[in-house]
Design a protein around this motif. Structure first.
Motif, PDB file in Angstrom:
ATOM      1  N   THR A   2       0.833  -1.200   0.000  1.00 50.33           N
ATOM      2  CA  THR A   2       0.000   0.000   0.000  1.00 50.33           C
ATOM      3  C   THR A   2       0.869   1.251   0.000  1.00 50.33           C
ATOM      4  N   VAL A   3       1.897   1.252   0.789  1.00 51.85           N
ATOM      5  CA  VAL A   3       2.791   2.422   0.852  1.00 51.85           C
ATOM      6  C   VAL A   3       3.465   2.632  -0.498  1.00 51.85           C
ATOM      7  N   MET A   4       3.720   1.527  -1.240  1.00 48.97           N
ATOM      8  CA  MET A   4       4.397   1.617  -2.533  1.00 48.97           C
ATOM      9  C   MET A   4       3.404   1.843  -3.672  1.00 48.97           C
ATOM     10  N   GLY A   5       2.104   2.046  -3.343  1.00 51.21           N
ATOM     11  CA  GLY A   5       1.148   2.444  -4.360  1.00 51.21           C
ATOM     12  C   GLY A   5       0.166   1.373  -4.770  1.00 51.21           C
ATOM     13  N   ASN A   6       0.120   0.225  -4.134  1.00 53.34           N
ATOM     14  CA  ASN A   6      -0.822  -0.832  -4.470  1.00 53.34           C
ATOM     15  C   ASN A   6      -1.710  -1.095  -3.249  1.00 53.34           C
ATOM     16  N   PRO A   7      -2.841  -0.374  -3.085  1.00 52.40           N
ATOM     17  CA  PRO A   7      -3.662  -0.481  -1.865  1.00 52.40           C
ATOM     18  C   PRO A   7      -4.681  -1.623  -1.878  1.00 52.40           C
ATOM     19  N   ASP A   8      -4.568  -2.566  -2.801  1.00 52.37           N
ATOM     20  CA  ASP A   8      -5.576  -3.634  -2.864  1.00 52.37           C
ATOM     21  C   ASP A   8      -5.581  -4.451  -1.566  1.00 52.37           C
ATOM     22  N   GLY A   9      -6.744  -4.581  -0.995  1.00 50.61           N
ATOM     23  CA  GLY A   9      -6.931  -5.402   0.216  1.00 50.61           C
ATOM     24  C   GLY A   9      -6.482  -4.738   1.495  1.00 50.61           C
ATOM     25  N   ALA A  10      -6.004  -3.532   1.425  1.00 46.50           N
ATOM     26  CA  ALA A  10      -5.489  -2.883   2.642  1.00 46.50           C
ATOM     27  C   ALA A  10      -6.622  -2.523   3.617  1.00 46.50           C
ATOM     28  N   ALA A  11      -7.693  -1.930   3.054  1.00 47.79           N
ATOM     29  CA  ALA A  11      -8.792  -1.502   3.937  1.00 47.79           C
ATOM     30  C   ALA A  11      -9.410  -2.693   4.644  1.00 47.79           C
ATOM     31  N   ASP A  12      -9.596  -3.811   3.922  1.00 47.03           N
ATOM     32  CA  ASP A  12     -10.187  -5.008   4.550  1.00 47.03           C
ATOM     33  C   ASP A  12      -9.270  -5.557   5.629  1.00 47.03           C
ATOM     34  N   LEU A  13      -7.975  -5.567   5.374  1.00 45.63           N
ATOM     35  CA  LEU A  13      -7.019  -6.059   6.392  1.00 45.63           C
ATOM     36  C   LEU A  13      -7.065  -5.199   7.648  1.00 45.63           C
ATOM     37  N   LEU A  14      -7.116  -3.877   7.435  1.00 43.74           N
ATOM     38  CA  LEU A  14      -7.113  -2.978   8.592  1.00 43.74           C
ATOM     39  C   LEU A  14      -8.394  -3.136   9.428  1.00 43.74           C
ATOM     40  N   ARG A  15      -9.538  -3.303   8.737  1.00 48.29           N
ATOM     41  CA  ARG A  15     -10.803  -3.455   9.481  1.00 48.29           C
ATOM     42  C   ARG A  15     -10.799  -4.740  10.299  1.00 48.29           C
ATOM     43  N   ARG A  16     -10.371  -5.847   9.654  1.00 49.20           N
ATOM     44  CA  ARG A  16     -10.380  -7.123  10.380  1.00 49.20           C
ATOM     45  C   ARG A  16      -9.415  -7.086  11.569  1.00 49.20           C
ATOM     46  N   THR A  17      -8.283  -6.499  11.366  1.00 51.99           N
ATOM     47  CA  THR A  17      -7.303  -6.421  12.468  1.00 51.99           C
ATOM     48  C   THR A  17      -7.830  -5.543  13.606  1.00 51.99           C
ATOM     49  N   ALA A  18      -8.453  -4.415  13.263  1.00 51.65           N
ATOM     50  CA  ALA A  18      -9.008  -3.520  14.294  1.00 51.65           C
ATOM     51  C   ALA A  18     -10.108  -4.221  15.092  1.00 51.65           C
ATOM     52  N   ASP A  19     -10.970  -4.985  14.364  1.00 53.64           N
ATOM     53  CA  ASP A  19     -12.040  -5.695  15.071  1.00 53.64           C
ATOM     54  C   ASP A  19     -11.476  -6.735  16.034  1.00 53.64           C
ATOM     55  N   LYS A  20     -10.440  -7.433  15.607  1.00 55.82           N
ATOM     56  CA  LYS A  20      -9.893  -8.509  16.442  1.00 55.82           C
ATOM     57  C   LYS A  20      -9.107  -7.972  17.648  1.00 55.82           C
ATOM     58  N   THR A  21      -8.460  -6.836  17.463  1.00 58.61           N
ATOM     59  CA  THR A  21      -7.592  -6.332  18.536  1.00 58.61           C
ATOM     60  C   THR A  21      -8.260  -5.272  19.400  1.00 58.61           C
ATOM     61  N   GLY A  22      -9.453  -4.824  19.017  1.00 60.74           N
ATOM     62  CA  GLY A  22     -10.137  -3.783  19.801  1.00 60.74           C
ATOM     63  C   GLY A  22      -9.570  -2.399  19.565  1.00 60.74           C
ATOM     64  N   SER A  23      -8.837  -2.210  18.494  1.00 61.07           N
ATOM     65  CA  SER A  23      -8.279  -0.892  18.188  1.00 61.07           C
ATOM     66  C   SER A  23      -9.379   0.031  17.699  1.00 61.07           C
ATOM     67  N   LEU A  24      -9.240   1.315  18.067  1.00 63.70           N
ATOM     68  CA  LEU A  24     -10.221   2.282  17.609  1.00 63.70           C
ATOM     69  C   LEU A  24     -10.079   2.496  16.088  1.00 63.70           C
ATOM     70  N   ASP A  25      -8.844   2.509  15.573  1.00 63.56           N
ATOM     71  CA  ASP A  25      -8.601   2.670  14.138  1.00 63.56           C
ATOM     72  C   ASP A  25      -7.150   2.280  13.852  1.00 63.56           C
ATOM     73  N   ILE A  26      -6.907   1.874  12.600  1.00 70.43           N
ATOM     74  CA  ILE A  26      -5.550   1.583  12.134  1.00 70.43           C
ATOM     75  C   ILE A  26      -5.367   2.312  10.801  1.00 70.43           C
ATOM     76  N   LEU A  27      -4.293   3.107  10.684  1.00 67.17           N
ATOM     77  CA  LEU A  27      -4.072   3.953   9.518  1.00 67.17           C
ATOM     78  C   LEU A  27      -2.756   3.580   8.848  1.00 67.17           C
ATOM     79  N   ILE A  28      -2.743   3.734   7.518  1.00 66.71           N
ATOM     80  CA  ILE A  28      -1.496   3.597   6.747  1.00 66.71           C
ATOM     81  C   ILE A  28      -1.210   4.955   6.119  1.00 66.71           C
ATOM     82  N   VAL A  29      -0.016   5.484   6.445  1.00 68.99           N
ATOM     83  CA  VAL A  29       0.342   6.836   6.025  1.00 68.99           C
ATOM     84  C   VAL A  29       1.577   6.746   5.116  1.00 68.99           C
ATOM     85  N   SER A  30       1.555   7.536   4.035  1.00 73.25           N
ATOM     86  CA  SER A  30       2.689   7.546   3.091  1.00 73.25           C
ATOM     87  C   SER A  30       3.843   8.355   3.664  1.00 73.25           C
ATOM     88  N   GLY A  31       4.925   8.354   2.958  1.00 75.41           N
ATOM     89  CA  GLY A  31       6.115   9.042   3.426  1.00 75.41           C
ATOM     90  C   GLY A  31       5.950  10.538   3.522  1.00 75.41           C
TER      91      GLY A  31
END
Length: 601
Positions: A86-115
């Protein structure tokens, strides 16, 4: 008067001394109790501090442990291939991964930020924000873990941000993964627990606490709104709790005002937590320590007062005993003088009493002897007749014997001489009884044949019995009845009873009869003398001296029964008089049997 004044002054001085001593003792007890209370309070505070440090460390470990999970999550997510793509420009599947991880870990949100700080993907559908120039992102771009806390406008709540750098294969940082933590969810598990715990940042603002009213309280409300670790809007900050600090114990004691859920007086403890860039603080209620110290001081005061009271009473008792002893010694000295005089008087009285008792004993002996002689005097006419009659018979038999001898009738003369011998023996027996009765007996108690005593008395009174036409009913026992007593004195008792019976029946038209009997009751010998007279008018008074029911024409002073009473008591026996149910009076004499004799029933 002066002696009384001196005594009163001494009493006042002693009272004043005791009051001063009591005041000094009470002051000493108060000081000692205060010292015990302070020492107990300090000891309790030391123990409270140790327990509080442990509680604060435990609460801090709980908080850092909860946040550490999200810190490690950020590090793990930074190494995930999808995040790198995602950081290198290919965001496929990133949003789904972040949602599933947030649900499992109880995180309020997980963000991916570029350089450059642009938000590439998130676990939520919120509007993306630019993270460039923010402290946590700048820290991640430098290749370190960025930590930040703020009240996030995007989530409208307190948050903790952990930013982990995403490295390229060549090494430079391509971007960052930001894990947003919900502080309310972390805080909820221990809200309201004891003790009061709160965590402040480098701005002095309380960001996390188990007392919700302390959150956002700032020691300085004019703080810079943004630092390298925190960001606040000035509208949400509020003044820190009002308190004063007392350090007289060497420990920081806070007196807190207007905080209903915070102890009014508390021990303040703090612990630095550099991992989360905060300081843990705790307020421990010192009321139990103060109560314990008060109880210890009270117990010490009670013990001292009890000991002092016992010592005071012991001292007072000793002083009272000393005063009483002095008074007693003075009284004893005075009394000794009095007793010496009284002792001399008593010795004189004892001498006089001994002499009087000797005279009384002699008078009693003389009275007994007088009673016997009086009885003999009353019987003198009968006794003379009893002696004259045998004498005349002896004279007649002697003259007849002389005449029969002249005639040669020796056998008839021998019969007359035998009669003369029998009459002589009878006269000798009468004279012997009279002599024994008349003498004063000086011997103590001996064994006496009661039947022989009665027979001797009846022989003495035989003349009066015949003259008064009195019938004596008396059957001598088959064998001796031995009792303890004096023979002559016992004869006098029996003679008094028989003579009184004949006096009571004198002048009666009905037959005059005296019954004499002996019986054994409960191991003791009882002699009964009953007459057929009119009976006793006052049975309770018959043994009183000078009490008599005889007519004026009759001789007697009323001493016979009184003397008999004393004689029987001297034998260890007793004498009683009563009216018989069938008429007449009956007297009972109870005597002790001889131990060596066999008593007949």
């Amino acid at each position: 008067m002066q002696a009384q004044l001196r005594k009163l002054a001494a009493m006042l001085n002693a009272l004043q001394t005791r009051i001063v001593a009591i005041a000094i003792f009470l002051a000493a007890v108060a000081g000692f109790s205060a010292a015990v209370g302070v020492f107990g309070y300090m000891s309790a505070l030391d123990q409270l501090e140790q327990r509080g440090q442990s509680d604060l460390a435990l609460a801090s470990d709980r908080l850092t442990g909860e946040l550490q999970r999200y810190r490690e999550l950020a590090v793990l997510m930074a190494d995930h291939p999808v995040v790198a793509a995602t950081v290198m420009g290919n965001p496929d599947g990133a949003a789904d991964l972040l949602r599933r991880t947030a649900d499992k870990t109880g995180s309020l949100d997980i963000l991916i930020v570029s350089g450059d700080g642009t938000e590439l993907s998130s676990a939520t559908d919120g509007d993306p924000i630019f993270h460039g120039a923010l402290p946590y992102f700048e820290r991640a771009k430098d290749g370190a873990m960025g930590v930040y806390h703020l009240v996030h406008d995007r989530y409208d709540q307190r948050t903790f941000l952990f930013a982990a750098p995403v490295f390229s294969e060549e090494g430079p940082v391509l971007g960052a993964v930001v894990v947003v933590v919900n502080v309310d969810a972390v805080e909820a598990v221990w809200r309201g627990a004891n003790p009061t715990v709160f965590f402040t940042d480098d701005l002095g603002v309380t960001f996390i606490s188990n007392r919700s009213e302390l959150v956002f309280s700032a020691r300085d409300v004019d703080v810079v709104p943004r630092t390298t670790s925190a960001e606040y809007s000035s509208e949400i900050l509020k003044p820190f709790m009002t308190h004063s600090v007392s350090e007289w114990t060497g420990l920081p004691l806070w007196s807190v005002q207007d905080q209903p859920y915070v102890p009014e007086t508390a021990l303040h403890l703090s612990l630095s937590l550099p991992v989360i860039q905060m300081t843990g603080e705790a307020l421990l209620n010192v009321a139990p320590a103060r109560t314990l110290a008060s109880l210890q001081a009270g117990v010490a005061a009670a013990i001292c007062l009890a000991f002092g009271a016992m010592l005071f009473f012991a001292t007072e008792r000793r002083r009272t005993l000393a005063e009483a002893n002095a008074q007693l010694e003075s009284a004893v000295a005075e009394r000794t003088v009095e007793l010496s005089d009284i002792n001399a008087q008593l010795r004189q009285e004892v001498s006089e009493r001994i002499a009087t008792e000797a005279q009384l004993t002699k008078a009693q002996s003389d009275l007994v002897q007088a009673g016997k002689l009086s009885a003999l005097g009353e019987m003198s006419a009968g006794i003379s007749h009893e002696l004259n009659q045998p004498l005349m018979a002896i004279r007649s038999y002697a003259e007849n014997a002389e005449a029969f001898l002249e005639r040669g009738k020796t056998d008839v003369a021998g019969q007359n001489l035998s009669r003369i011998a029998e009459l002589s023996r009878r006269m000798g027996r009468i004279i012997r009884n009279l002599r024994a009765f008349a003498k004063q007996e000086s011997e103590g108690l001996t064994d006496v044949d009661l039947g022989g005593v009665i027979s001797a008395v009846l022989e003495i009174t035989e003349a009066r019995t015949k003259a008064s036409n009195v019938t004596i009913e008396w059957v001598p026992p088959a064998r001796p009845i031995i009792v303890r007593g004096g023979e002559v004195r016992l004869q006098q008792v029996v003679l008094n009873l028989v003579s009184n019976a004949m006096d009571a029946m004198e002048g009666q038209s009905q037959p005059q009869r005296i019954e004499i009997d002996i019986d054994t009751v409960d191991g003791r010998v009882e002699l009964y003398v009953r007459d057929s007279g009119p009976g006793l008018d006052e049975p309770d008074r018959i043994f009183d001296p000078f009490y008599s029911t005889k007519q004026v024409s009759q001789d007697g002073m009323g001493l016979g029964l009184s003397i008999s009473y004393g004689l029987v008591q001297s034998f260890g026996g007793m004498i009683r008089g009563r009216n018989h149910p069938r008429g007449g009076a009956v007297f009972t004499v109870t005597l002790d049997p001889s131990n060596s004799a066999e008593v007949a029933a």
